[in-house]
Design a protein around this motif. Structure first.
Motif, PDB file in Angstrom:
ATOM      1  N   LEU A  51       0.822  -1.210   0.000  1.00  0.00           N
ATOM      2  CA  LEU A  51       0.000   0.000   0.000  1.00  0.00           C
ATOM      3  C   LEU A  51       0.855   1.258   0.000  1.00  0.00           C
ATOM      4  CD1 LEU A  51      -2.939  -0.923   2.400  1.00  0.00           C
ATOM      5  CD2 LEU A  51      -2.981  -0.688  -0.076  1.00  0.00           C
ATOM      6  N   ALA A  52       2.012   1.207   0.595  1.00  0.00           N
ATOM      7  CA  ALA A  52       2.907   2.370   0.614  1.00  0.00           C
ATOM      8  C   ALA A  52       3.345   2.706  -0.814  1.00  0.00           C
ATOM      9  CB  ALA A  52       4.104   2.107   1.507  1.00  0.00           C
ATOM     10  N   GLU A  53       3.634   1.672  -1.598  1.00  0.00           N
ATOM     11  CA  GLU A  53       3.998   1.895  -2.996  1.00  0.00           C
ATOM     12  C   GLU A  53       2.828   2.511  -3.765  1.00  0.00           C
ATOM     13  OE1 GLU A  53       5.676  -1.078  -5.690  1.00  0.00           O
ATOM     14  OE2 GLU A  53       6.665  -1.877  -3.896  1.00  0.00           O
ATOM     15  N   LEU A  54       1.639   1.961  -3.546  1.00  0.00           N
ATOM     16  CA  LEU A  54       0.436   2.459  -4.204  1.00  0.00           C
ATOM     17  C   LEU A  54       0.122   3.872  -3.751  1.00  0.00           C
ATOM     18  CD1 LEU A  54      -1.821   1.685  -6.150  1.00  0.00           C
ATOM     19  CD2 LEU A  54      -3.108   0.837  -4.189  1.00  0.00           C
ATOM     20  N   ASP A  55       0.288   4.123  -2.430  1.00  0.00           N
ATOM     21  CA  ASP A  55       0.039   5.451  -1.869  1.00  0.00           C
ATOM     22  C   ASP A  55       1.004   6.468  -2.477  1.00  0.00           C
ATOM     23  OD1 ASP A  55      -1.307   7.233  -0.124  1.00  0.00           O
ATOM     24  OD2 ASP A  55       0.436   7.170   1.229  1.00  0.00           O
ATOM     25  N   SER A  56       2.251   6.078  -2.628  1.00  0.00           N
ATOM     26  CA  SER A  56       3.258   6.966  -3.223  1.00  0.00           C
ATOM     27  C   SER A  56       2.923   7.250  -4.688  1.00  0.00           C
ATOM     28  CB  SER A  56       4.637   6.329  -3.109  1.00  0.00           C
ATOM     29  OG  SER A  56       5.586   7.101  -3.779  1.00  0.00           O
ATOM     30  N   ALA A  57       2.514   6.226  -5.418  1.00  0.00           N
ATOM     31  CA  ALA A  57       2.135   6.398  -6.821  1.00  0.00           C
ATOM     32  C   ALA A  57       0.904   7.296  -6.939  1.00  0.00           C
ATOM     33  CB  ALA A  57       1.878   5.042  -7.468  1.00  0.00           C
ATOM     34  N   ARG A  85      -0.078   9.661  -4.777  1.00  0.00           N
ATOM     35  CA  ARG A  85       0.309  11.053  -4.463  1.00  0.00           C
ATOM     36  C   ARG A  85       1.022  11.692  -5.657  1.00  0.00           C
ATOM     37  NH1 ARG A  85       1.866   9.948   1.577  1.00  0.00           N
ATOM     38  NH2 ARG A  85      -0.162  10.453   2.465  1.00  0.00           N
ATOM     39  N   THR A  86       1.904  10.939  -6.286  1.00  0.00           N
ATOM     40  CA  THR A  86       2.607  11.455  -7.468  1.00  0.00           C
ATOM     41  C   THR A  86       1.600  11.783  -8.565  1.00  0.00           C
ATOM     42  OG1 THR A  86       4.551  10.126  -6.902  1.00  0.00           O
ATOM     43  CG2 THR A  86       4.409  10.947  -9.165  1.00  0.00           C
ATOM     44  N   TYR A  87       0.657  10.868  -8.798  1.00  0.00           N
ATOM     45  CA  TYR A  87      -0.382  11.094  -9.794  1.00  0.00           C
ATOM     46  C   TYR A  87      -1.218  12.316  -9.434  1.00  0.00           C
ATOM     47  CZ  TYR A  87      -4.684  10.639 -12.430  1.00  0.00           C
ATOM     48  OH  TYR A  87      -5.752  10.905 -13.222  1.00  0.00           O
ATOM     49  N   ALA A  88      -1.600  12.455  -8.173  1.00  0.00           N
ATOM     50  CA  ALA A  88      -2.419  13.589  -7.745  1.00  0.00           C
ATOM     51  C   ALA A  88      -1.689  14.908  -7.985  1.00  0.00           C
ATOM     52  CB  ALA A  88      -2.809  13.441  -6.283  1.00  0.00           C
ATOM     53  N   TRP A  89      -0.393  14.980  -7.643  1.00  0.00           N
ATOM     54  CA  TRP A  89       0.382  16.210  -7.856  1.00  0.00           C
ATOM     55  C   TRP A  89       0.531  16.511  -9.347  1.00  0.00           C
ATOM     56  CZ3 TRP A  89       0.787  19.873  -4.579  1.00  0.00           C
ATOM     57  CH2 TRP A  89       0.819  19.606  -3.215  1.00  0.00           C
ATOM     58  N   LEU A  90       0.789  15.460 -10.129  1.00  0.00           N
ATOM     59  CA  LEU A  90       0.906  15.656 -11.576  1.00  0.00           C
ATOM     60  C   LEU A  90      -0.422  16.103 -12.189  1.00  0.00           C
ATOM     61  CD1 LEU A  90       3.203  12.690 -12.678  1.00  0.00           C
ATOM     62  CD2 LEU A  90       3.746  15.131 -12.706  1.00  0.00           C
ATOM     63  N   ALA A  91      -1.514  15.502 -11.732  1.00  0.00           N
ATOM     64  CA  ALA A  91      -2.838  15.884 -12.236  1.00  0.00           C
ATOM     65  C   ALA A  91      -3.154  17.329 -11.869  1.00  0.00           C
ATOM     66  CB  ALA A  91      -3.905  14.943 -11.691  1.00  0.00           C
ATOM     67  N   LEU A  92      -2.841  17.737 -10.630  1.00  0.00           N
ATOM     68  CA  LEU A  92      -3.074  19.107 -10.190  1.00  0.00           C
ATOM     69  C   LEU A  92      -2.219  20.078 -11.013  1.00  0.00           C
ATOM     70  CD1 LEU A  92      -4.541  20.891  -8.131  1.00  0.00           C
ATOM     71  CD2 LEU A  92      -2.569  20.602  -6.620  1.00  0.00           C
ATOM     72  N   ALA A  93      -0.945  19.749 -11.228  1.00  0.00           N
ATOM     73  CA  ALA A  93      -0.056  20.605 -12.020  1.00  0.00           C
ATOM     74  C   ALA A  93      -0.538  20.691 -13.470  1.00  0.00           C
ATOM     75  CB  ALA A  93       1.371  20.079 -11.955  1.00  0.00           C
ATOM     76  N   ALA A  94      -0.960  19.542 -14.030  1.00  0.00           N
ATOM     77  CA  ALA A  94      -1.452  19.533 -15.410  1.00  0.00           C
ATOM     78  C   ALA A  94      -2.732  20.355 -15.533  1.00  0.00           C
ATOM     79  CB  ALA A  94      -1.687  18.095 -15.871  1.00  0.00           C
ATOM     80  N   THR A  95      -3.627  20.227 -14.557  1.00  0.00           N
ATOM     81  CA  THR A  95      -4.867  21.006 -14.572  1.00  0.00           C
ATOM     82  C   THR A  95      -4.570  22.495 -14.491  1.00  0.00           C
ATOM     83  OG1 THR A  95      -6.046  19.163 -13.528  1.00  0.00           O
ATOM     84  CG2 THR A  95      -7.088  21.332 -13.419  1.00  0.00           C
ATOM     85  N   ALA A  96      -3.650  22.877 -13.620  1.00  0.00           N
ATOM     86  CA  ALA A  96      -3.275  24.294 -13.498  1.00  0.00           C
ATOM     87  C   ALA A  96      -2.646  24.785 -14.789  1.00  0.00           C
ATOM     88  CB  ALA A  96      -2.328  24.489 -12.324  1.00  0.00           C
ATOM     89  N   LEU A  97      -1.798  23.980 -15.405  1.00  0.00           N
ATOM     90  CA  LEU A  97      -1.144  24.362 -16.652  1.00  0.00           C
ATOM     91  C   LEU A  97      -2.157  24.505 -17.783  1.00  0.00           C
ATOM     92  CD1 LEU A  97       1.785  24.898 -17.479  1.00  0.00           C
ATOM     93  CD2 LEU A  97       1.896  22.544 -18.286  1.00  0.00           C
ATOM     94  N   VAL A  98      -3.074  23.559 -17.882  1.00  0.00           N
ATOM     95  CA  VAL A  98      -4.115  23.629 -18.915  1.00  0.00           C
ATOM     96  C   VAL A  98      -5.015  24.842 -18.674  1.00  0.00           C
ATOM     97  CG1 VAL A  98      -6.192  22.480 -19.774  1.00  0.00           C
ATOM     98  CG2 VAL A  98      -4.082  21.191 -19.511  1.00  0.00           C
ATOM     99  N   GLY A  99      -5.360  25.093 -17.420  1.00  0.00           N
ATOM    100  CA  GLY A  99      -6.184  26.261 -17.089  1.00  0.00           C
ATOM    101  C   GLY A  99      -5.490  27.563 -17.449  1.00  0.00           C
ATOM    102  N   LEU A 100      -4.204  27.652 -17.131  1.00  0.00           N
ATOM    103  CA  LEU A 100      -3.429  28.847 -17.453  1.00  0.00           C
ATOM    104  C   LEU A 100      -3.317  29.023 -18.967  1.00  0.00           C
ATOM    105  CD1 LEU A 100      -1.886  31.119 -16.040  1.00  0.00           C
ATOM    106  CD2 LEU A 100       0.168  29.708 -16.193  1.00  0.00           C
ATOM    107  N   ALA A 101      -3.028  27.944 -19.678  1.00  0.00           N
ATOM    108  CA  ALA A 101      -2.948  28.015 -21.140  1.00  0.00           C
ATOM    109  C   ALA A 101      -4.303  28.402 -21.728  1.00  0.00           C
ATOM    110  CB  ALA A 101      -2.476  26.677 -21.704  1.00  0.00           C
ATOM    111  N   GLY A 102      -5.375  27.843 -21.211  1.00  0.00           N
ATOM    112  CA  GLY A 102      -6.723  28.192 -21.677  1.00  0.00           C
ATOM    113  C   GLY A 102      -7.046  29.660 -21.447  1.00  0.00           C
ATOM    114  N   TRP A 103      -6.616  30.175 -20.290  1.00  0.00           N
ATOM    115  CA  TRP A 103      -6.863  31.582 -19.972  1.00  0.00           C
ATOM    116  C   TRP A 103      -6.137  32.485 -20.970  1.00  0.00           C
ATOM    117  CZ3 TRP A 103      -3.708  35.537 -17.770  1.00  0.00           C
ATOM    118  CH2 TRP A 103      -4.427  36.662 -17.360  1.00  0.00           C
ATOM    119  N   PHE A 104      -4.868  32.153 -21.271  1.00  0.00           N
ATOM    120  CA  PHE A 104      -4.101  32.949 -22.236  1.00  0.00           C
ATOM    121  C   PHE A 104      -4.709  32.854 -23.636  1.00  0.00           C
ATOM    122  CE2 PHE A 104      -0.476  32.781 -19.169  1.00  0.00           C
ATOM    123  CZ  PHE A 104      -0.321  34.156 -19.033  1.00  0.00           C
ATOM    124  N   ILE A 105      -5.100  31.661 -24.037  1.00  0.00           N
ATOM    125  CA  ILE A 105      -5.694  31.476 -25.369  1.00  0.00           C
ATOM    126  C   ILE A 105      -7.019  32.219 -25.468  1.00  0.00           C
ATOM    127  CG2 ILE A 105      -6.729  29.769 -26.917  1.00  0.00           C
ATOM    128  CD1 ILE A 105      -4.505  27.823 -25.972  1.00  0.00           C
TER     129      ILE A 105
END
Length: 169
Positions: A11-17, A19-39
């Motif tokens: 579970l620690a391995e899964l939990d770590s994966a 958390r990594t996915y959650a941070w990447l998803a949050l960063a990707a969402t913020a990046l897409v939102g920022l790009a959408g705002w500029f466009i």
């Protein structure tokens, strides 16, 4: 207890994966939102420019036009608005010319009647009679002008126009 530590390790391995996915998803969402705002801001810039220029144009200054760039729908809208401003400008110019003509046409008879009345000798019946006839004639002329203006005001804008047509064609 040994089984429990294997599950915790898995579970620690899964939990770590996760958390990594959650941070990447949050960063990707913020990046897409920022790009959408500029466009979106860049895409709406021509509409903003159209709105700002249209709000600056007044009846007293109809000369300004909105610059047109491109061939997209916003450019076509800009061309249409510029065309509307052209028609509005020519319509207002025509109204001003008409008002100048009407002012001149009404001022002339008033000046004629006033001049004759100021020079009138009330003791001379022939002069009184002639001035009266002149005043009535000028008032009839002014009345005719007012009647024609009223008739023009009643003509609908979408009235049919007569044009010569070659029936053989």
């Amino acid at each position: 207890v040994l089984f429990r530590s294997d599950v915790d390790a898995s579970l620690a391995e899964l939990d770590s994966a996760f958390r990594t996915y959650a941070w990447l998803a949050l960063a990707a969402t913020a990046l897409v939102g920022l790009a959408g705002w500029f466009i979106a801001a860049r895409s709406l810039r021509p509409i903003r420019r159209l709105r700002e220029t249209a709000s600056r144009i007044t009846v007293s200054d109809l000369a300004e036009r909105i610059p047109v760039r491109g061939t997209d729908d916003v450019s076509e809208l800009t061309r249409t608005v510029n065309g509307m401003f052209d028609r509005l400008e020519s319509s207002i110019a025509a109204q001003r010319r008409l008002l100048d003509d009407v002012r001149h046409e009404l001022k002339t008879p008033i000046t004629i009647v006033r001049g004759h009345l100021e020079l009138l000798d009330p003791a001379d019946p022939d002069e009184v009679r002639a001035t009266r006839q002149l005043a009535i004639g000028e008032l009839d002329r002014m009345s005719g002008l007012v009647d024609r203006i009223e008739l023009l005001a009643e003509v609908p804008v979408d009235a049919p126009h007569r044009t010569a047509t070659d029936i053989a064609q």
